[in-house]
Design a protein around this motif. Structure first.
Motif, short mmCIF file in Angstrom:
data_model
loop_
_atom_site.label_atom_id
_atom_site.label_comp_id
_atom_site.label_asym_id
_atom_site.label_seq_id
_atom_site.Cartn_x
_atom_site.Cartn_y
_atom_site.Cartn_z
N ILE A 35 0.84 -1.20 0.00
CA ILE A 35 0.00 0.00 0.00
C ILE A 35 0.87 1.25 0.00
O ILE A 35 0.66 2.19 -0.78
CB ILE A 35 -0.93 -0.01 1.23
CG1 ILE A 35 -1.99 -1.10 1.08
CG2 ILE A 35 -1.59 1.36 1.42
CD1 ILE A 35 -2.81 -1.30 2.32
N ILE A 36 1.88 1.27 0.85
CA ILE A 36 2.74 2.45 0.97
C ILE A 36 3.53 2.68 -0.31
O ILE A 36 3.64 3.81 -0.79
CB ILE A 36 3.67 2.31 2.18
CG1 ILE A 36 2.85 2.36 3.48
CG2 ILE A 36 4.74 3.40 2.19
CD1 ILE A 36 3.62 1.99 4.72
N PHE A 37 4.06 1.60 -0.89
CA PHE A 37 4.84 1.78 -2.11
C PHE A 37 3.93 2.09 -3.30
O PHE A 37 4.22 2.98 -4.10
CB PHE A 37 5.65 0.52 -2.42
CG PHE A 37 6.45 0.66 -3.69
CD1 PHE A 37 7.65 1.35 -3.70
CD2 PHE A 37 6.01 0.11 -4.89
CE1 PHE A 37 8.39 1.51 -4.87
CE2 PHE A 37 6.74 0.25 -6.06
CZ PHE A 37 7.93 0.95 -6.05
N GLY A 38 2.84 1.35 -3.43
CA GLY A 38 1.97 1.53 -4.58
C GLY A 38 1.30 2.88 -4.63
O GLY A 38 1.10 3.44 -5.71
N LEU A 39 0.95 3.44 -3.47
CA LEU A 39 0.22 4.69 -3.43
C LEU A 39 1.08 5.89 -3.08
O LEU A 39 0.73 7.01 -3.43
CB LEU A 39 -0.94 4.59 -2.43
CG LEU A 39 -1.97 3.47 -2.70
CD1 LEU A 39 -3.06 3.48 -1.64
CD2 LEU A 39 -2.59 3.63 -4.08
N LEU A 40 2.23 5.67 -2.42
CA LEU A 40 3.06 6.79 -1.98
C LEU A 40 4.46 6.78 -2.60
O LEU A 40 5.21 7.73 -2.43
CB LEU A 40 3.21 6.78 -0.45
CG LEU A 40 2.07 7.40 0.36
CD1 LEU A 40 0.79 6.56 0.27
CD2 LEU A 40 2.47 7.54 1.82
N ASN A 41 4.82 5.69 -3.26
CA ASN A 41 6.12 5.60 -3.93
C ASN A 41 7.29 5.59 -2.94
O ASN A 41 8.39 6.05 -3.25
CB ASN A 41 6.29 6.76 -4.92
CG ASN A 41 7.30 6.43 -6.00
OD1 ASN A 41 7.38 5.28 -6.46
ND2 ASN A 41 8.07 7.42 -6.43
N ILE A 42 7.04 5.06 -1.73
CA ILE A 42 8.07 5.00 -0.69
C ILE A 42 8.32 3.53 -0.34
O ILE A 42 7.39 2.77 -0.08
CB ILE A 42 7.64 5.75 0.58
CG1 ILE A 42 7.57 7.25 0.33
CG2 ILE A 42 8.57 5.44 1.75
CD1 ILE A 42 8.91 7.92 0.17
N ILE A 43 9.60 3.12 -0.36
CA ILE A 43 9.97 1.78 0.11
C ILE A 43 10.20 1.89 1.62
O ILE A 43 11.22 2.41 2.06
CB ILE A 43 11.24 1.27 -0.60
CG1 ILE A 43 11.00 1.20 -2.11
CG2 ILE A 43 11.63 -0.11 -0.07
CD1 ILE A 43 12.22 0.80 -2.92
N ASN A 44 9.26 1.43 2.39
CA ASN A 44 9.24 1.69 3.83
C ASN A 44 10.01 0.62 4.60
O ASN A 44 9.44 -0.35 5.11
CB ASN A 44 7.78 1.75 4.33
CG ASN A 44 7.69 2.18 5.78
OD1 ASN A 44 8.47 3.03 6.22
ND2 ASN A 44 6.78 1.60 6.52
N PHE A 45 11.30 0.82 4.74
CA PHE A 45 12.13 -0.16 5.43
C PHE A 45 11.92 -0.10 6.95
O PHE A 45 12.39 -0.97 7.69
CB PHE A 45 13.62 0.08 5.12
CG PHE A 45 14.43 -1.17 5.12
CD1 PHE A 45 14.99 -1.66 6.28
CD2 PHE A 45 14.64 -1.89 3.95
CE1 PHE A 45 15.75 -2.83 6.28
CE2 PHE A 45 15.39 -3.05 3.94
CZ PHE A 45 15.94 -3.53 5.11
N ALA A 46 11.19 0.90 7.42
CA ALA A 46 10.89 0.98 8.86
C ALA A 46 9.71 0.10 9.24
O ALA A 46 9.31 0.08 10.41
CB ALA A 46 10.59 2.43 9.24
N HIS A 47 9.15 -0.62 8.30
CA HIS A 47 7.94 -1.41 8.55
C HIS A 47 8.17 -2.46 9.64
O HIS A 47 7.31 -2.67 10.50
CB HIS A 47 7.50 -2.08 7.24
CG HIS A 47 6.02 -2.21 7.11
ND1 HIS A 47 5.19 -1.11 7.01
CD2 HIS A 47 5.20 -3.29 7.06
CE1 HIS A 47 3.94 -1.52 6.90
NE2 HIS A 47 3.92 -2.84 6.93
N GLY A 48 9.32 -3.13 9.60
CA GLY A 48 9.61 -4.13 10.62
C GLY A 48 9.73 -3.52 12.00
O GLY A 48 9.27 -4.10 13.00
N ALA A 49 10.33 -2.35 12.09
CA ALA A 49 10.46 -1.67 13.38
C ALA A 49 9.10 -1.28 13.92
O ALA A 49 8.84 -1.36 15.13
CB ALA A 49 11.37 -0.45 13.24
#
Length: 306
Positions: A35-49
């Protein structure tokens, strides 16, 4: 047949259940990433944290909130945490998005990845400092204790593990339906592709994007609550999982909602079967599949070729 391989049918079914549980976590976490990448274009590496933060907020609410407030009997139980923790993690996500991430939407993906990777290290480091890495226990809620006995299969299934699978599937497919089949989802998709057009209809696109990020990380917080009674709550629980979840997202297709759900569940089952028939490969089978998929279809199984 199974006896020839030294495997009982009950053992196989039990391992498949473990694989399905892991797949449920893969699906929910990769869904938030997609959702974050598809709609915001951000690879959210903080997701695990943020998944780890969700587990810790649930544990703190259950064990520490009362003493902090001088009310020893006060505690946030599991059911309250299922509702409250995603809101708390989502609010933290709003803070991150408004102060940092909004500056990176129109630049290369690498900048967002580096920023969120740094955020993950900071958050994990803070919890390591406060709680070390020994892990904290969170009891299974009383309503979900016990076993479901399947006499015909000679198998007893823990109720809590069944609950995780059912609840995760419900959340994942409800999210897919909202994004892919409703007017709100259409606005979200259009807002990322042509924000000026959507703003012309009176829709606050920046607010919509902020709430989308909050929802994506809220899913990570929700997964953390589900994981708290099953695993030890510790600061490295997210970093141990996030690499696998990224592999799931890549295999399913970056930004593909349905791809994340289907691929997460499927790879959990494949991982479970691998532990039965070839345990030595169970820790790498997902990455082998990722390499094969990238060679044959770089956009992922459900991604769109450019």
């Amino acid at each position: 047949m199974f006896e020839m391989l030294g495997i009982t049918p009950q053992g196989l079914l039990a391992q498949l259940l473990v694989g399905l549980i892991n797949g449920s976590f893969y699906a929910m976490l990769s869904l938030g990433l997609a959702i974050i990448f598809g709609l915001l274009n951000i690879i959210n590496f903080a997701h695990g944290a943020l998944y780890m933060v969700g587990a810790f907020v649930a544990w703190l609410g259950l064990t520490q909130l009362g003493p902090w407030l001088g009310m020893p009997d006060l505690a946030l139980n599991y059911w309250v945490s299922l509702i409250l923790v995603p809101v708390v993690v989502g609010a933290f996500g709003v803070l991150l998005e408004r102060t940092m991430l909004k500056r990176l939407y129109h630049v290369d993906h690498l900048y967002g990845l580096l920023l969120t990777f740094g955020l993950a290290l900071v958050v994990e480091g803070m919890f390591r400092h406060w709680y070390s890495i020994s892990g904290e226990s969170y009891d299974v809620p009383e309503l979900l204790e016990g076993l479901i006995h399947l006499e015909s299969l000679g198998l007893a299934l823990p109720i809590y593990r069944v609950w995780i699978v059912v609840f995760s599937l419900a959340v994942c497919f409800a999210t897919w339906y909202v994004i892919e089949r409703t007017r709100l989802g259409a606005y979200l998709r259009a807002g990322t592709e042509n924000p000026k057009l959507i703003e012309a209809f009176g829709i606050n696109v920046p607010l919509m994007i902020t709430l989308t990020y909050a929802f994506g990380v809220g899913l990570a917080g929700l997964a953390g609550v589900l994981a708290a009674p099953l695993f030890q709550v510790n600061p490295i629980m997210g970093s141990n999982l996030i690499i696998v979840v990224f592999a799931v997202v890549v295999i399913g297709g970056m930004g593909s909602i349905l791809g994340s759900i289907v691929t997460g569940l499927s790879l959990g089952l494949i991982e479970g079967l691998t532990k039965v028939f070839y345990p030595e490969a169970s820790s790498v089978v997902i990455f082998v599949i990722m390499a094969i998929v990238l060679l044959l279809r770089p956009a992922g199984l459900f991604g769109r070729e450019k």
